[in-house]
Scaffold this active site. Structure first.
Site, short mmCIF file in Angstrom:
data_model
loop_
_atom_site.label_atom_id
_atom_site.label_comp_id
_atom_site.label_asym_id
_atom_site.label_seq_id
_atom_site.Cartn_x
_atom_site.Cartn_y
_atom_site.Cartn_z
N HIS A 125 38.83 43.08 41.00
CA HIS A 125 38.98 41.79 41.65
C HIS A 125 38.01 40.69 40.78
O HIS A 125 38.77 39.63 40.50
CB HIS A 125 38.38 41.51 43.03
CG HIS A 125 39.30 42.06 44.04
ND1 HIS A 125 40.89 41.93 44.04
CD2 HIS A 125 39.18 43.09 45.31
CE1 HIS A 125 41.38 42.53 45.22
NE2 HIS A 125 40.35 43.13 45.67
N HIS B 48 36.33 48.70 42.68
CA HIS B 48 37.43 47.94 43.34
C HIS B 48 37.08 46.42 43.17
O HIS B 48 37.66 45.61 42.78
CB HIS B 48 37.67 48.41 44.86
CG HIS B 48 38.57 47.65 45.65
ND1 HIS B 48 39.72 48.23 45.76
CD2 HIS B 48 38.69 46.42 46.04
CE1 HIS B 48 40.61 47.44 46.39
NE2 HIS B 48 39.80 46.27 46.59
N GLU B 49 35.77 46.28 43.72
CA GLU B 49 35.59 44.69 43.73
C GLU B 49 35.18 44.10 42.45
O GLU B 49 35.51 43.01 42.08
CB GLU B 49 34.28 44.61 44.56
CG GLU B 49 34.15 44.87 46.07
CD GLU B 49 35.41 44.53 46.65
OE1 GLU B 49 36.09 43.45 46.39
OE2 GLU B 49 35.97 45.25 47.74
N HIS C 180 39.66 39.84 37.59
CA HIS C 180 40.89 39.08 37.86
C HIS C 180 40.32 37.49 37.99
O HIS C 180 40.83 36.54 37.16
CB HIS C 180 41.53 39.43 39.21
CG HIS C 180 42.81 38.90 39.26
ND1 HIS C 180 43.51 39.22 40.43
CD2 HIS C 180 43.84 38.26 38.33
CE1 HIS C 180 44.79 38.67 40.21
NE2 HIS C 180 44.86 38.19 38.96
#
Ligand SMILES: [Zn+2]
Length: 726
Positions: free
Chosen positions: A510, A506-507, A513
């Protein structure tokens, strides 16, 4: 010399953590504010006609001398979460009001706003990114009340202050009531079913309640205390066989802040709903939801309701079946219990009279305080799976290899640790990231384990955002993932749960991105996107956690080297969808409730408790208990930032499932698909409306179908394409 005042002179201009002293922060903050003000004065006093380039860009692109405040703030506030101490905390206390004051001074500066307004009215032809920057800038001022007359500004200030005061009171009442209730048990038999960890914690809690701390003494009074805090409440509701006690605990938790005392939140909720409506109306919107959703991917209330209603339609039939299965198990267990009881009483069959003398009557029905308990039973019966079973296959160093490898497979990027890059704690690792053509892409910091001075949870942040400077040079980002994963012990390496692997993915999503960001302005770069779009890249990556072809690349037993068995993976996947429809309806019911309050056009005068039951009715299974109330403890929408935004949890799931379905179709490691995702979504940040970006990647708007498929929900024939956006 204060390191913030000069070039860092480090690899890739990374933050020189080793050279920063505590006193440097305050000095840099104050000088940063001074330079900020100086720059604003310069802009305001510019005799030339206000233009996009001399007014909007000016405040954005003057890196170097004028970016001091953001430079120091970034480092300070990142460290405040990841590596703080008493001195840092004290400095934060001191700086916070000064920084808030400064931000207000800027936002309420009428001369600055006047220039921005002029540019907003007349400007040269702008690129979509420039247009977005201008809109963000203008809207920021307008939403702070810049267009209001003096009386309006004063009213807005009053409403905002009252709302923030009441939010605080709401939270304080909730906390007080949560702490006020305790369930004390002194008869050990009543702990039946509870695991050892829950018993120990309860015994500790009991002793602390008596004012006895430290080691448990042999002669200390024996007792166990359960509270409404999740770590205590949740295991009790899942494991305790004592139905009456479960009921007590459940009712205590679900009637919190409704009692006739100073902690009652009912009137506070009503007032908060009205205050937010008034704020929105003062700023020219019909409802608070209209105000919020204007700057969201969902766009408007229609978009949100379409999502919520479609989900109810799609999931309800399955949720009803799930409930029936649970009821069946419940009845069977009751019957067994009753037979046992009757036999003990000398009867051959449980008669009504005999059964009525027990809590489990012949006609007893599944109640809310039974759901956790019987769900767990059913889940164990069906899948017999436990998080602990997977740990040996997820050794941290292997997981890191696996995740970096995944990024390499998808995007061709590589990671190389560089020990010359300064870090803020010896546990932190710093990597240089290279693009597929070998060029330098970003710096990636990873901070894996808990320690004192670090906040709980996991997050991604940046020490340097990407942007293109005035000379046209692309300044690459420095991103950081901060987590609290299981630590290694003396005899074992760090072994993660599947949940922790997902957190990492998940991290990491990010951070991709952030790392792929390729925009002109820093405030639109990377994760600086509208609120209901920011979880797409992160949740997208979570999908890989149950993909066999990904797990096969790194999930080997840390001792034997055996790969994670396929059979186990299959069971994990199946068990994840256990009660998925029930869970979905629960989230949807909260979304409906949130929307019901914040789409009010007129003064809200209804009774909260019956209103709530009506508002979420279509997403609720079974009868509702008349005394319980969610609203008075719904911090997300009353005291947190989720007012008119609770839907975004489901929204993000729809998006990530929809996006991943493209990879499922074209290949989960398909580099062309990945490149398209990178080009159209990840590299674009917030430069355009998120729906525009998404459609360019997907070729259309997202539908809920992929999420249904992932959850194992049948798509009915009558079920038309589900657009989540109008
Ligand atoms: Zn996230």
């Amino acid at each position: 010399m204060n390191p913030f005042f000069e070039p860092y002179n480090t690899p890739h201009d990374t933050v020189p953590f080793d050279r920063i002293r505590l006193e440097d922060f305050e000095e840099a903050f104050m000088e940063g504010i001074r330079r900020d003000n100086e720059q604003i004065e310069k802009t305001i006093n510019n005799p030339a006609k206000p233009t996009f380039d001399n007014t909007i860009i000016n405040t954005e692109e003057d890196e170097g001398y004028y970016d001091l405040l953001s430079r120091v703030s970034t480092v300070f506030f990142n460290l405040l979460s990841a590596e703080t101490n008493d001195e840092m905390d004290a400095l934060a206390q001191k700086m916070q009001p000064i920084l808030t004051q400064h931000a207000n001074d800027v936002r309420l500066n009428p001369r600055l706003f006047e220039r921005i307004r002029q540019v907003h009215l007349h400007h040269r032809k702008l690129t979509p990114e420039e247009k977005m920057l201008l809109d963000n800038c203008y809207e920021g001022f307008v939403r702070s009340g810049a267009l209001l007359d003096e009386a309006g500004k004063e009213r807005l200030r009053q409403l905002t202050e009252e709302a923030s005061m009441l939010s605080l009171q709401f939270s304080q009442n909730l906390l007080k009531e949560q702490k006020a209730f305790t369930l004390d048990i002194t008869d050990e038999a009543q702990l039946d079913g509870l695991p050892e960890t829950a018993r120990e914690a309860a015994a500790q809690e009991y002793l602390e309640g008596l004012g006895v701390s430290g080691e448990r003494l042999e002669d200390s009074p024996k007792g166990w205390r359960f509270t409404l805090d999740m770590p205590s409440y949740s295991p009790f509701m899942t494991y305790s066989t004592q139905r009456e006690l479960r009921k007590q605990l459940y009712m205590a938790r679900n009637t919190i802040c409704t009692h006739d005392n100073a902690e009652n939140n009912i009137e506070i909720c009503k007032r908060l709903i009205n205050l937010r409506r008034e704020i929105a109306q003062l700023l020219g919107y019909k409802t608070y939801a209209d105000y919020v959703l204007k700057r969201r991917m969902a766009s408007n209330t229609r978009g949100v309701y379409r999502l919520l209603n479609d989900l109810v339609d799609a999931y309800k039939p399955t949720a009803v079946k799930e409930r029936e299965e649970l009821s069946k198990l419940f009845s069977a267990e009751c019957r067994t219990e009753n037979v046992e009881f009757a036999t003990a009483q000398g009867h051959t069959q449980p008669t009504t009279a005999v059964a009525n003398s027990k809590l489990y009557t012949l006609n007893s029905k599944l109640q809310p305080w039974d759901l956790g308990f019987y769900s767990h039973k059913l889940q164990m019966k069906k899948y017999n799976i436990d998080q602990e079973m997977l740990r040996p296959y997820f050794e941290l160093s292997k997981v890191i290899e696996g995740i970096f490898g995944l990024a390499n497979k998808l995007y061709g990027i590589t990671f190389k640790e560089n020990k010359d890059i300064p870090v803020y704690h010896p546990d932190v690792k710093a990597y240089e990231v290279f693009d597929k053509d070998g060029s330098y892409l970003a710096v990636f910091y990873a901070d894996f384990h808990p320690r004192k001075g670090k906040q709980g949870g996991a997050w991604m942040t940046e020490y340097q955002g990407q942007y293109i400077d005035k000379k046209g040079e692309n300044v690459r980002p420095h991103v950081s993932v901060v987590m609290n994963l299981t630590k290694p012990t003396e005899d074992k390496p760090a072994l993660l749960t599947l949940g922790e692997v997902e957190t990492f993915l998940h991290e990491f999503g990010h951070s991709l991105h952030g790392m792929f960001a390729n925009t002109r302005f820093e405030s639109l770069s990377g994760t600086n996107v509208w609120w209901d779009f920011v979880e797409l890249p992160s949740q997208f990556m979570e999908n890989y956690s149950v993909e066999k072809d990904f797990l096969r690349t790194f999930a080997f037993h840390y001792q034997t080297g055996e790969p994670l068995p396929d059979e186990l993976i299959d069971r994990i996947v199946k068990s994840r969808n256990f009660m998925a429809a029930t869970a979905c309806l629960r989230q949807v019911s909260f979304g409906l409730l949130d929307m019901a309050y914040y789409t009010q056009k007129d003064e809200f005068t209804e009774d909260i408790i019956p209103f709530e039951k009506q508002a979420w009715k279509k997403a609720i299974l079974g009868e509702q208990l008349p005394d319980t109330c969610m609203t008075v403890q719904f911090s997300h929408i009353m005291a947190g930032g989720y007012a008119a935004g609770y839907y975004s949890y489901k929204w993000a799931e729809v998006l990530d499932a929809d996006a991943f379905s493209v990879f499922k179709k074209e290949g989960i490691f398909n580099q062309e698909t990945a490149q398209r995702f990178r080009d159209e979504v990840l590299s674009k940040g917030g430069t355009e409306h998120p729906m525009t970006l998404y459609k360019r990647f997907r070729g259309g708007e997202p539908t809920i179908d992929a999420l249904l498929k992932r959850n194992g929900i049948k798509i009915h024939k009558t079920h038309k394409t589900h657009k989540t956006h109008g």
